[in-house]
Scaffold this motif. Structure first.
Motif, PDB file in Angstrom:
ATOM      1  N   SER A  74      68.991 -51.741  68.537  1.00  0.00           N
ATOM      2  CA  SER A  74      69.448 -50.809  69.760  1.00  0.00           C
ATOM      3  C   SER A  74      68.685 -51.461  70.881  1.00  0.00           C
ATOM      4  N   THR A  76      69.841 -50.309  73.961  1.00  0.00           N
ATOM      5  CA  THR A  76      70.509 -49.237  74.893  1.00  0.00           C
ATOM      6  C   THR A  76      69.716 -49.214  76.217  1.00  0.00           C
ATOM      7  N   PRO A 101      79.966 -54.820  71.302  1.00  0.00           N
ATOM      8  CA  PRO A 101      80.086 -53.548  71.263  1.00  0.00           C
ATOM      9  C   PRO A 101      81.376 -52.937  72.122  1.00  0.00           C
ATOM     10  N   LEU A 105      78.110 -48.336  72.282  1.00  0.00           N
ATOM     11  CA  LEU A 105      76.881 -48.962  72.602  1.00  0.00           C
ATOM     12  C   LEU A 105      76.498 -49.849  71.964  1.00  0.00           C
ATOM     13  N   SER A 107      74.379 -50.883  70.036  1.00  0.00           N
ATOM     14  CA  SER A 107      73.241 -50.358  68.890  1.00  0.00           C
ATOM     15  C   SER A 107      74.309 -50.439  67.357  1.00  0.00           C
ATOM     16  N   GLY A 181      78.161 -37.956  73.517  1.00  0.00           N
ATOM     17  CA  GLY A 181      78.439 -39.129  72.438  1.00  0.00           C
ATOM     18  C   GLY A 181      78.585 -38.837  70.923  1.00  0.00           C
ATOM     19  N   ARG A 183      78.666 -40.702  66.711  1.00  0.00           N
ATOM     20  CA  ARG A 183      78.279 -41.837  65.952  1.00  0.00           C
ATOM     21  C   ARG A 183      79.203 -42.122  64.963  1.00  0.00           C
ATOM     22  N   ASP A 236      77.385 -46.185  67.618  1.00  0.00           N
ATOM     23  CA  ASP A 236      77.173 -45.343  68.739  1.00  0.00           C
ATOM     24  C   ASP A 236      78.096 -45.335  69.800  1.00  0.00           C
ATOM     25  N   PHE A 237      78.579 -44.273  70.282  1.00  0.00           N
ATOM     26  CA  PHE A 237      79.540 -44.509  71.533  1.00  0.00           C
ATOM     27  C   PHE A 237      79.317 -43.219  72.576  1.00  0.00           C
ATOM     28  N   PRO A 238      79.240 -43.775  73.762  1.00  0.00           N
ATOM     29  CA  PRO A 238      78.731 -42.981  74.942  1.00  0.00           C
ATOM     30  C   PRO A 238      79.636 -41.644  74.971  1.00  0.00           C
TER      31      PRO A 238
END
Length: 262
Positions: A74, A76, A101, A105, A107, A181, A183, A236-238
């Motif tokens: 991660s 971030t 990415p 994100l 991560s 967000g 996942r 992960d996506f914002p």
């Protein structure tokens, strides 16, 4: 002390500092002998690097199953990351994956094979070209890279090769805030052979891409032999991707992966 003795002492101290041997580990907190060569090979001989606590690598202190070691990277808290490379110092095949990415994100979570106790590192490149390095030390009885996987041993891989299952989860909301967000967790059925088991050549997924309904690439993943059998990845996506997602890729034998997540 006579002045000439004092001058001699000061001169000796100055010369000692001036001629001190350079740090052979280049500041590596793990003082790992492979690191200097790894840095040059995988990041570039002239690459600028810095050890950075914002690059967080989480894994078990001891890997009880060396064929399935869970790792989460991660980054971030570090802005403008365009690429992440995961390396394992003491694996026979050191590069595990490379992640871009794009709209996701910086991560990623996954599992990999560990041959012996080793630092596990993530190198995150920012758009200014600087590589930020983080890591964790994972102990293990080892042997994860030199044992055939379960589906290779029982032959079932031939019936499931390339099948994809995936799901998008809403982010867990922080109390008092709205979740925005999400996942993506996806699994690809593949034996992921390292080529280090007698009579079994290297056979592994080497590329994956997640695309949205307009065929816009959201993330790109390059994977290598140490990734675990039937790999599972989490991204992960914002903002939750809208519409149908498409997961495409290949393995090193040219087999294609193509699935849609409704």
């Amino acid at each position: 002390m006579p002045i000439h003795h004092l001058i001699a002492v000061l001169l000796t101290l100055w010369l000692g500092r001036a001629t001190a041997a350079p740090d052979p580990f280049e500041g590596d907190p793990y003082q790992s002998h492979p690191w200097v060569d790894m840095r040059a090979e995988y990041l570039g001989a002239t690459a600028k690097t810095v050890f950075d606590d914002r690059v967080q690598v989480r894994g078990p202190a001891f890997a009880e199953d060396p064929m399935n070691v869970p790792i989460t990277v991660s980054v971030t808290d570090l802005p403008n990351v365009d690429r992440i490379i995961v390396l394992v110092d003491r694996n026979p095949i050191r590069k595990v994956l490379e992640y871009q990415p794009m709209a996701a994100l910086p991560s990623v979570s996954f599992r990999f094979k560990l041959e012996q106790a080793s630092p596990v590192r993530a190198a995150a490149r920012t758009t200014d070209g600087l590589w930020h390095i983080g890591g964790t030390l994972v102990d293990s009885a080892g042997g994860g890279c030199t044992v055939a996987g379960a589906t290779r041993r029982d032959g079932s891989w031939t019936q499931t090769l390339g099948l994809v299952s995936a799901r998008v989860f809403d982010a867990t909301p922080i109390p008092g805030e709205a979740a925005s967000g999400s996942r993506l967790r996806l699994k690809v059925m593949h034996p992921m052979d390292t080529g280090l088991v007698g009579g079994i050549p290297a056979f592994y997924v080497n590329r994956l891409s997640v695309r949205d309904e307009r065929d816009r690439e959201l993330l790109r993943l390059q994977t290598f032999e140490p990734v675990s059998e039937n790999p599972v990845f989490s991204f992960d996506f914002p903002v939750k991707p809208a519409g149908v997602l498409r997961i495409v890729g290949t393995d090193n034998n040219g087999n294609r992966i193509d699935a849609r997540l409704e």
